[in-house]
Every structure is written in C-alpha cells, then in structure tokens.
Design an enzyme around this catalytic site. Sequence first.
Site, PDB file in Angstrom:
ATOM      1  N   ARG A 212       0.857  -1.198   0.000  1.00 44.10           N
ATOM      2  CA  ARG A 212       0.000   0.000   0.000  1.00 44.10           C
ATOM      3  C   ARG A 212       0.888   1.241   0.000  1.00 44.10           C
ATOM      4  O   ARG A 212       1.688   1.423   0.924  1.00 44.10           O
ATOM      5  CB  ARG A 212      -0.873   0.041   1.262  1.00 44.10           C
ATOM      6  N   GLU A 214       0.755   4.038   1.116  1.00 42.66           N
ATOM      7  CA  GLU A 214       0.151   4.976   2.074  1.00 42.66           C
ATOM      8  C   GLU A 214       1.137   6.115   2.280  1.00 42.66           C
ATOM      9  O   GLU A 214       2.300   5.891   2.561  1.00 42.66           O
ATOM     10  CB  GLU A 214      -0.111   4.295   3.431  1.00 42.66           C
ATOM     11  N   ARG A 220      -0.502   2.324  12.686  1.00 42.16           N
ATOM     12  CA  ARG A 220      -1.107   1.080  12.200  1.00 42.16           C
ATOM     13  C   ARG A 220      -0.971   0.859  10.696  1.00 42.16           C
ATOM     14  O   ARG A 220      -1.562  -0.058  10.155  1.00 42.16           O
ATOM     15  CB  ARG A 220      -2.579   1.044  12.599  1.00 42.16           C
ATOM     16  N   HIS A 221      -0.209   1.702  10.018  1.00 39.71           N
ATOM     17  CA  HIS A 221      -0.006   1.536   8.574  1.00 39.71           C
ATOM     18  C   HIS A 221       1.463   1.350   8.228  1.00 39.71           C
ATOM     19  O   HIS A 221       2.312   2.059   8.735  1.00 39.71           O
ATOM     20  CB  HIS A 221      -0.517   2.767   7.812  1.00 39.71           C
ATOM     21  N   GLU A 355      -9.089  -1.602  13.652  1.00 41.47           N
ATOM     22  CA  GLU A 355      -9.601  -2.479  12.594  1.00 41.47           C
ATOM     23  C   GLU A 355      -8.589  -3.577  12.305  1.00 41.47           C
ATOM     24  O   GLU A 355      -7.437  -3.302  12.003  1.00 41.47           O
ATOM     25  CB  GLU A 355      -9.867  -1.661  11.324  1.00 41.47           C
ATOM     26  N   SER A 358     -11.377  -6.562   7.155  1.00 42.15           N
ATOM     27  CA  SER A 358     -12.507  -6.016   6.400  1.00 42.15           C
ATOM     28  C   SER A 358     -12.996  -7.078   5.438  1.00 42.15           C
ATOM     29  O   SER A 358     -12.185  -7.809   4.870  1.00 42.15           O
ATOM     30  CB  SER A 358     -12.069  -4.816   5.560  1.00 42.15           C
ATOM     31  N   ARG A 406      -1.527  -6.338  12.316  1.00 40.81           N
ATOM     32  CA  ARG A 406      -2.498  -5.670  13.200  1.00 40.81           C
ATOM     33  C   ARG A 406      -2.999  -6.658  14.261  1.00 40.81           C
ATOM     34  O   ARG A 406      -3.220  -6.290  15.407  1.00 40.81           O
ATOM     35  CB  ARG A 406      -3.694  -5.177  12.390  1.00 40.81           C
TER      36      ARG A 406
HETATM   37  P1  ATP Z   1      -7.532   1.351   7.530  1.00 39.78           P
HETATM   38  O1  ATP Z   1      -8.901   1.941   7.372  1.00 39.78           O
HETATM   39  O2  ATP Z   1      -7.206   0.963   8.918  1.00 39.78           O
HETATM   40  O3  ATP Z   1      -6.477   2.115   6.817  1.00 39.78           O
HETATM   41  P2  ATP Z   1      -8.306  -0.239   5.302  1.00 39.78           P
HETATM   42  O4  ATP Z   1      -9.773  -0.321   5.502  1.00 39.78           O
HETATM   43  O5  ATP Z   1      -7.751   0.741   4.336  1.00 39.78           O
HETATM   44  O6  ATP Z   1      -7.589  -0.036   6.740  1.00 39.78           O
HETATM   45  P3  ATP Z   1      -8.413  -2.796   4.064  1.00 39.78           P
HETATM   46  O7  ATP Z   1      -8.236  -2.485   2.653  1.00 39.78           O
HETATM   47  O8  ATP Z   1      -9.770  -3.060   4.574  1.00 39.78           O
HETATM   48  O9  ATP Z   1      -7.716  -1.668   4.932  1.00 39.78           O
HETATM   49  O10 ATP Z   1      -7.402  -4.004   4.408  1.00 39.78           O
HETATM   50  C1  ATP Z   1      -7.758  -5.147   5.159  1.00 39.78           C
HETATM   51  C2  ATP Z   1      -6.949  -5.229   6.448  1.00 39.78           C
HETATM   52  O11 ATP Z   1      -5.565  -5.119   6.179  1.00 39.78           O
HETATM   53  C3  ATP Z   1      -7.222  -4.116   7.414  1.00 39.78           C
HETATM   54  O12 ATP Z   1      -8.350  -4.393   8.205  1.00 39.78           O
HETATM   55  C4  ATP Z   1      -5.948  -4.078   8.238  1.00 39.78           C
HETATM   56  O13 ATP Z   1      -5.940  -5.100   9.208  1.00 39.78           O
HETATM   57  C5  ATP Z   1      -4.899  -4.424   7.219  1.00 39.78           C
HETATM   58  N1  ATP Z   1      -4.240  -3.222   6.665  1.00 39.78           N
HETATM   59  C6  ATP Z   1      -4.748  -2.352   5.764  1.00 39.78           C
HETATM   60  N2  ATP Z   1      -3.880  -1.405   5.415  1.00 39.78           N
HETATM   61  C7  ATP Z   1      -2.743  -1.683   6.124  1.00 39.78           C
HETATM   62  C8  ATP Z   1      -1.458  -1.056   6.189  1.00 39.78           C
HETATM   63  N3  ATP Z   1      -1.149   0.001   5.448  1.00 39.78           N
HETATM   64  N4  ATP Z   1      -0.539  -1.597   7.020  1.00 39.78           N
HETATM   65  C9  ATP Z   1      -0.844  -2.693   7.750  1.00 39.78           C
HETATM   66  N5  ATP Z   1      -2.021  -3.317   7.730  1.00 39.78           N
HETATM   67  C10 ATP Z   1      -2.982  -2.829   6.925  1.00 39.78           C
HETATM   68 MG    MG Z   2     -10.942  -1.860   5.839  1.00 41.12          MG
END
Ligand code: ATP
Ligand code: MG
Length: 432
Positions: A212, A214, A220-221, A355, A358, A406
């Site tokens: 990602r 990000e 948490r990312h 979270e 998802s 996570r």
């Molecule tokens: P958040 O809203 O917390 O940024 P997200 O909804 O964008 O998460 P999803 O696409 O739903 O993330 O990804 C599924 C799962 O992967 C998340 O619930 C989380 O546990 C994990 N996750 C998502 N993005 C990251 C990240 N950048 N680093 C670590 N874990 C992640």
């Molecule tokens: Mg999510």
Amino acid sequence: MEKMERTYTNDLQSGKKSLVKGWISSVRDLGGLKFLILRDREGLIQITIKKAESKKILELASSLVREDCISVTGMVKNSPQAPGGKEIIPESIELVSKAKTPLPIETSDKIITGLDKRFDFRFMDVRNPKVRAIFRVKDIALTKMREYFESNGFVEVHTPIIQAAGAEGGATMFPMVYYQKEAFLRQSPQLYKQMLMASSLDRIYEIGSVFRAEKFHTRRHVSEYLSVDMEMAWIESEEDVLRIAEGLVEYTLKGLKKDCKKELEVFGAKVNVPELPFKRLTYSDVLGILAKNGLKKEWGDDLDDPDEKLLGQIMEKKGHEWYFITKYPGKIKPFYIMMEGKASRGMDLDCRGLEIASGGQREHRYEELVKVMKQKGLDPHKFEFYLSAFQYGMPPHGGFGLGSERFVQQVLGIENIKEIILFPRTPERLVP
Ligand code: ATP
Ligand code: MG
C-alpha cells in the site's frame, strides 16, 4: 570422539555434559570467578569459570566481549543463583565469531534504543528476547490460522503479486516496469480471490504480502504487510463470512495461549479467548453509540481513528474486546461489496478500537456489479479479465482480508505496527 549435538539453553539438564552455542549477553568478574552469560534462541545460561582451575579457558574468556559468538562444552550443574537456575562448568570454549565494539544498539530485555536505530541493526535487535518473542507469536498465529482454514475445508492458493490493475483504483498502488508495460504490486488479492469463486475451488485462503502506497504516518499503517485473505462461495449472506472470521480469531487465540506461554509471559501480555459469537453492531448502531458519547457523525461518514478508539473503549467496558461492525454505507465500501439500498453487506472486524479485518458479501450478479463500478467512476473495460468470471456461472460469495501484523499488534498490545515486521517498509524506509 563422538560428535556432540548442540543443546538449546532451555533443554539443558544438570549432570549432563552438553554443547551450547550462542552470543555473549554479559561478562562479569567476581574475584576468583568469571561469569559469561550465553544467550541463544531459547534463553540464557551462565558459564562459570573458576580462575584457579582453568588457566587456558580463562585466557580466552578474558578476550571475550558482549555479542561475540561462542560455543561451549561442559558439565551442566544446578545453580540457584544463576539465571534459569543452571550453570555450565566449561571444558572448552571456542570463539566462533567476533563482535565489534562499541555495539550499535542495546540487546538487553529493557528496550532502550530508539525504534529507527533498532531497525538499522534489526539482526541484532532480534537477539533481544522481548523482540524475538514477537516473531514467535506471529509465527504461531499464522500456523494456527492455517490449521483453522485447513480444518474447515479451505484450500491454500497463491495469486499474482504483479498485477495490471488494482481492486480500488491505482491511488495507493506502487507502479513498476513490467517489460514495456506498466504494472503494479498488488494492494490485495481481492479480484483473483473472487475469480476463483467461479473456479469450483469454493473455499480458498491466501497468506501473502500486499503493498500500500500509504503516504501518511500512523501507528497502524506500513507500506508492505502480510495479509490473511479468504473467500468462500455458496454463502447465504455475509453472516457466513463473519462466522469464519470469529472462529479463526477464537482458534488462533486459544492456540497462542497454549503454545506461546513463554513468549506471552516475556511480553507481559494476557490473552483473553473471546466468547462466540462476537458482538455484531451495525454501522447505524455505532453512530448511535458514538452520539450518546458526544461524538456526532453523519450517516455515510467513514469511521476514523478517534471514532474507532472511543467505540473500542465503550465495547471493552461492556466485555467485548472483539466485535463486528456490519452494514456499512455502500458509498464508503469498494465496488465489489454487495449493496443493500444505501447500506452494504460490508463489515469490519475490530479489536479494542483497531480495525483488524474487512470483508463481507460480494456482488456476484454481473449487471449489478457493472452498474456499481460505473457509479464509482471505474471503467468496466479495464476489468474485463475479472468481469468475465461473472458471466459463466458465479455463485454468491464473500470473504475478508485480515492484517496479520495488526492482529499481533493488538493481541500483544504493541504501540507501533512496525515492531511486528522484521524489515518494515514505510515512506522513509527501504533499507535494510
Ligand atoms: P484502515 O482503514 O485501517 O487504513 P483499510 O480499511 O484501508 O484499513 P483494508 O483495505 O480493509 O484496509 O485491508 C484489510 C486489512 O488489512 C485491514 O483491516 C488491516 O488489518 C490491514 N491493513 C490495511 N492497510 C494496512 C497497512 N497500510 N498496514 C498494515 N495493515 C494494513
Ligand atoms: Mg478496511
């Protein structure tokens, strides 16, 4: 002479001549005695050198410094004062590999070096029992998750990491050069998991790295993480997916409690195995709870970090560490989630305000799927490879993606997710 097998420090038995191998954790001099504390993967053992009796060993021992690699043969004895209650009286000590001084970071169980410095010297950081415990817990958690999936009829698959398009558009994807074309590192296996639902494999799971891009910094990312993904077909509703998700968490936590006693103790973490079923809150329930506690949100707003945290505290007080948030507004969920009026069959699994996963029920009806794609501004032509799987018999299906780091972060109560990755990737960090 017969070759002696190496023994880990936790398996040493008094009265037995043994061979141990490891790093020097500390050196102490006490009048007529010299102590070396040797550290290996499993723990510590004291090497006790009686100066008067062992001149040759003493000579070598005097040149040794912390983090040297040594191998020691000798008799194991009980010794109440020694760490772990045992010591070795050495017959021979061999210096295997020398450590430079001064050391760049601290490796004792009190973690005092800053996070960035620790990542620069991660190989040495992991010698710290508290750091090592994290990776043992991660390992066992993943093993338990695999066991759970396998015993519930899921087939492990591996879908491509190099992809032409993403599930949610390209904004958070890392582009790469693929021969003469542009490609991306996957941000999730979403589209491929779904295509496999038309393949007859029925129930699949994949544990693999996702990426990602990000741009922000949170606790948490990270840019690369290990995702635990599953998808199952022939479901009645998203409830079938929720049941697998909660079963997975329960099984994994039970397993950690049983197989990671030592590591959890090192960490001072207490694992509560939650009762099934987990509490299910609809998104609208959540807005109501937040409003009652002074946090007003409009229906349709995404839940951000402070909202999730407050909800986590409220739920924990009510005895729910783990809970689902269901029926999210369609507009804040991706195109592949099945819509239900203005709401959707999308859900999140949270633990104490973070979270963890998802998922939900997916849209399996071709026409509906194309309609929602267009509403969300995506070009269906770019997704033909995916959409064709919906035109020749696609059963209703659903699944989720769970962030393995996570999960461990929340179970152990660790502030920053980077701690659960050996070599974390962030906007600033690409080395080591
Ligand atoms: P958040 O809203 O917390 O940024 P997200 O909804 O964008 O998460 P999803 O696409 O739903 O993330 O990804 C599924 C799962 O992967 C998340 O619930 C989380 O546990 C994990 N996750 C998502 N993005 C990251 C990240 N950048 N680093 C670590 N874990 C992640
Ligand atoms: Mg999510």
